[in-house]
Design a protein around this motif. Structure first.
Motif, mmCIF file in Angstrom:
data_model
loop_
_atom_site.group_PDB
_atom_site.id
_atom_site.type_symbol
_atom_site.label_atom_id
_atom_site.label_comp_id
_atom_site.label_asym_id
_atom_site.label_seq_id
_atom_site.Cartn_x
_atom_site.Cartn_y
_atom_site.Cartn_z
ATOM 1 N N ALA A 1 0.793 -1.222 0.058
ATOM 2 C CA ALA A 1 0.077 0.165 0.021
ATOM 3 C C ALA A 1 0.818 1.248 -0.028
ATOM 4 O O ALA A 1 0.422 2.348 -0.544
ATOM 5 C CB ALA A 1 -0.809 0.048 1.283
ATOM 6 N N VAL A 2 1.955 1.228 0.590
ATOM 7 C CA VAL A 2 2.876 2.295 0.525
ATOM 8 C C VAL A 2 3.632 2.478 -0.624
ATOM 9 O O VAL A 2 3.890 3.375 -1.396
ATOM 10 C CB VAL A 2 3.722 2.109 1.861
ATOM 11 N N MET A 3 4.219 1.273 -1.230
ATOM 12 C CA MET A 3 5.371 1.272 -2.250
ATOM 13 C C MET A 3 4.731 1.379 -3.492
ATOM 14 O O MET A 3 5.224 1.734 -4.425
ATOM 15 C CB MET A 3 6.209 -0.083 -2.089
ATOM 16 N N PHE A 4 3.515 0.772 -3.961
ATOM 17 C CA PHE A 4 2.886 0.851 -5.158
ATOM 18 C C PHE A 4 2.706 2.278 -5.505
ATOM 19 O O PHE A 4 2.874 2.725 -6.883
ATOM 20 C CB PHE A 4 1.464 0.168 -5.239
ATOM 21 N N PRO A 5 2.114 3.054 -4.750
ATOM 22 C CA PRO A 5 1.809 4.501 -5.080
ATOM 23 C C PRO A 5 3.219 5.178 -5.341
ATOM 24 O O PRO A 5 3.513 6.119 -5.878
ATOM 25 C CB PRO A 5 1.081 5.196 -4.055
ATOM 26 N N LEU B 1 4.522 6.784 -8.707
ATOM 27 C CA LEU B 1 5.080 8.299 -8.786
ATOM 28 C C LEU B 1 6.498 8.480 -9.509
ATOM 29 O O LEU B 1 6.556 9.373 -10.056
ATOM 30 C CB LEU B 1 4.904 8.664 -7.427
ATOM 31 N N PHE B 2 7.284 7.640 -8.642
ATOM 32 C CA PHE B 2 8.761 7.833 -9.332
ATOM 33 C C PHE B 2 8.902 6.873 -10.754
ATOM 34 O O PHE B 2 10.156 7.105 -11.427
ATOM 35 C CB PHE B 2 9.516 7.061 -8.319
ATOM 36 N N GLY B 3 7.925 6.143 -11.446
ATOM 37 C CA GLY B 3 8.144 5.777 -12.348
ATOM 38 C C GLY B 3 8.752 4.404 -12.475
ATOM 39 O O GLY B 3 9.342 3.865 -13.575
ATOM 40 N N TRP B 4 8.748 3.707 -11.476
ATOM 41 C CA TRP B 4 9.315 2.327 -11.184
ATOM 42 C C TRP B 4 8.797 1.287 -11.893
ATOM 43 O O TRP B 4 9.308 0.086 -11.843
ATOM 44 C CB TRP B 4 10.056 2.097 -9.816
#
Length: 64
Positions: A52-56, A60-63
């Motif tokens: 939930a934290v890392m997907f957004p 956002l950073f294009g990873w």
């Protein structure tokens, strides 16, 4: 606020009673579910909160 506290306390009592009845009726299944189920639930909680934290952030950073 007090109503919410009473509601949580009442829910905890209901769950505690149900678990006690389940433990008395099915002790082997209860202990097996505690030994196997609790670590799996903890891993699921860690994974879901991390996702939930890392997907957004990844989006956002294009990873992704």
């Amino acid at each position: 606020m007090m109503n919410m506290a009473f509601s949580v306390r009442d829910t905890q009592r209901k769950i505690s009673k149900r678990l006690a009845v389940f433990e008395q009726n099915h002790p082997d299944l209860f202990y097996l579910s505690m030994i196997l189920g609790m670590p799996l639930l903890i891993l699921l909680a860690v994974f879901s909160l991390t996702a939930a934290v890392m997907f957004p952030l990844g989006w956002l950073f294009g990873w992704l």
